[in-house]
Scaffold this active site. Structure first.
Site, PDB file in Angstrom:
ATOM      1  N   GLY A 148      10.305  84.629  23.336  1.00  0.00           N
ATOM      2  CA  GLY A 148       9.712  83.977  24.492  1.00  0.00           C
ATOM      3  C   GLY A 148       9.821  82.466  24.377  1.00  0.00           C
ATOM      4  N   GLY A 149       9.003  81.769  25.178  1.00  0.00           N
ATOM      5  CA  GLY A 149       9.036  80.313  25.170  1.00  0.00           C
ATOM      6  C   GLY A 149       9.016  79.717  26.561  1.00  0.00           C
ATOM      7  CB  ALA A 150       7.285  78.777  28.934  1.00  0.00           C
ATOM      8  CD  GLN A 219       6.146  86.730  22.720  1.00  0.00           C
ATOM      9  OE1 GLN A 219       7.020  85.891  22.569  1.00  0.00           O
ATOM     10  NE2 GLN A 219       4.891  86.420  23.009  1.00  0.00           N
ATOM     11  CB  SER A 220       6.349  85.705  26.314  1.00  0.00           C
ATOM     12  OG  SER A 220       5.802  84.784  27.224  1.00  0.00           O
ATOM     13  CB  ALA A 221      10.007  83.669  28.780  1.00  0.00           C
ATOM     14  CG  ASP A 321      -1.284  87.608  28.094  1.00  0.00           C
ATOM     15  OD1 ASP A 321      -1.361  86.411  28.415  1.00  0.00           O
ATOM     16  OD2 ASP A 321      -0.229  88.145  27.706  1.00  0.00           O
ATOM     17  CG  HIS A 353       0.906  85.236  26.026  1.00  0.00           C
ATOM     18  ND1 HIS A 353       1.406  86.152  26.929  1.00  0.00           N
ATOM     19  CD2 HIS A 353       1.961  84.427  25.713  1.00  0.00           C
ATOM     20  CE1 HIS A 353       2.679  85.907  27.163  1.00  0.00           C
ATOM     21  NE2 HIS A 353       3.050  84.874  26.431  1.00  0.00           N
TER      22      HIS A 353
END
Length: 412
Positions: A148-150, A219-221, A321, A353
């Site tokens: 991830g990492g936006a 994960q995430s983004a 989250d 999150h």
């Protein structure tokens, strides 16, 4: 169905397992560059592993690129109060977890079991890291992981803790780098990830991996990008287009704390500091939000045949989250059920999150998410399950007081 994990946390599951047509992929037609030496007790060397001086040169070039892009990003962000406070919170959060990060960084840079910056494509940042088991005496299962990492600060080394832990259970992990914004937009990110998956599918046997046991995880983004790549690959295959990897090669998809319906998240991200103008720039404009939303893509009637080419999809999410609400995963699973796909949702009560991906692993011992993934991958391998049972609990890397303070200061 409800049950409680070892730590008493509530796990909420929703699943459906419709009968799907079996998909096969002929691996025998692909000629291996190097045969697997099953008697070798150390991981094979990668031909693309450069010398130390070459690695230093690459690091310098990356530093220059990141610095230049950081200034470009600042021109987009301006002096916004919300993103500045988030950034300061991130710095404090990282400082509190630094005892664990330093130990993982030492492993990442000095372990002979980590092969860094393997080139998988021609574009900038088309590199991946490989985490290899200590002994490769038979083809090992593989997890292809997208960090991830936006969509802005993703980096392959963010997966080093996961890579270390899974490789200790005889699972090879490939962590992808991909172009971040403003170096690239979502289309570039998806293209890079698909190229990385292709590299793993077609080359992992050369490094001791089993091309018949590849699992995709994000994960995430990274969960958003990898799910986009997976769904679009299924659509291409259903239309008879030429592809360089097949969804039938992916045994299962693990999505952790991801967002899968972008139109529903624009306002939420804006309120969290990822401003609407920046987010729409990343996603190539408001008109592109739907075509980069897996939840919307699978509902398109023209994609109906593609749904049945998807592997088993398992989504994990913490109910606390704030970065991406757990309702995002729940809505995607409900949609997948509605179109007849094979999907499962696992919610972790009270988890944030980053709890599942960072704080819990840094805490050591056993945690439900990691245990679930390992057990799922080794489900049909009794010998591997027996070995897993003998592995000692993971060592704590960060004192509990620092973990609690990090949770309070986390910008996520």
């Amino acid at each position: 169905m409800e049950n409680r994990g070892e730590n008493g946390q509530l796990l909420v599951r929703a699943s459906t397992l419709p009968t799907l047509p079996s998909n096969t992929y002929n691996y025998q037609t692909r000629k291996r560059k190097k045969p697997l030496n099953k008697t070798k007790s150390t991981p094979p060397r990668l031909g693309r592993q450069g010398s130390f001086s070459r690695e230093i040169g690459h690091a310098a070039a990356e530093t220059y690129l990141i610095t230049r892009l950081a200034f470009k990003l600042l021109s987009y962000l301006g002096l916004g109060y919300r993103w500045i406070t988030r950034f300061l919170g991130l710095a404090l959060y990282a400082m509190l977890l630094m005892p664990g990060f330093l130990q993982v960084a030492f492993y990442y840079f000095f372990s002979p079991l980590v092969r860094r910056s393997v080139v998988y494509g021609d574009q900038p940042r088309n590199r991946l890291d490989l985490y290899l088991p200590a002994k490769i005496d038979s083809p090992k299962p593989v997890v292809a992981f997208v960090t991830g990492g936006a969509w802005i600060i993703g980096y392959k080394a963010w997966g080093s803790l996961l890579g270390k832990q899974l490789s200790e259970h005889d699972i090879i992990v490939a962590c992808f780098d991909y172009r971040n914004f403003p170096q690239g937009t979502i289309g570039d990110m998806e293209e890079d990830v698909s190229q990385g998956i292709s590299f793993v599918c077609n080359n992992i046997a050369d490094y001791g991996g089993d091309p018949n046991r590849i699992y995709l995880m994000g994960q995430s983004a990274g969960a958003h990008i990898s799910s986009c790549a997976l769904v679009k690959q299924a659509i291409k295959e259903s239309r008879g287009e030429t592809v360089c990897w097949s969804t039938s090669q992916i045994k299962a998809y693990f999505g952790l704390s991801g967002g899968y319906n972008l139109p529903n998240l624009v306002d939420h991200f804006n309120n969290r500091g990822l401003y609407r103008s920046i987010f729409l720039s990343i996603m190539e404009g408001e008109e592109s939000l739907q075509k980069f939303s897996p939840e919307i893509m699978v509902q398109d009637q023209s994609s109906k045949a593609a749904v049945h080419l998807l592997p088993h999809i398992i989504l994990f999410h913490g109910t606390s989250d704030c970065s991406i609400p757990s309702d995002s995963s729940k809505a995607f699973v409900d949609t997948l059920h509605g179109v007849g796909a094979q999907a499962e949702l696992i919610l972790y009560e009270g988890k944030t999150h980053t709890d599942l991906f960072l704080q819990d692993p840094l805490r050591g011992g056993k945690d439900d998410l990691f245990g679930y993934i390992v057990a799922y991958i080794h489900a049909n391998d009794k010998e591997a399950l027996d070995k897993d049972a003998m592995v000692p609990p993971r060592r704590r890397l960060v004192p509990e007081i620092l973990l609690k303070l990090a949770c309070r200061t986390s910008p996520f």
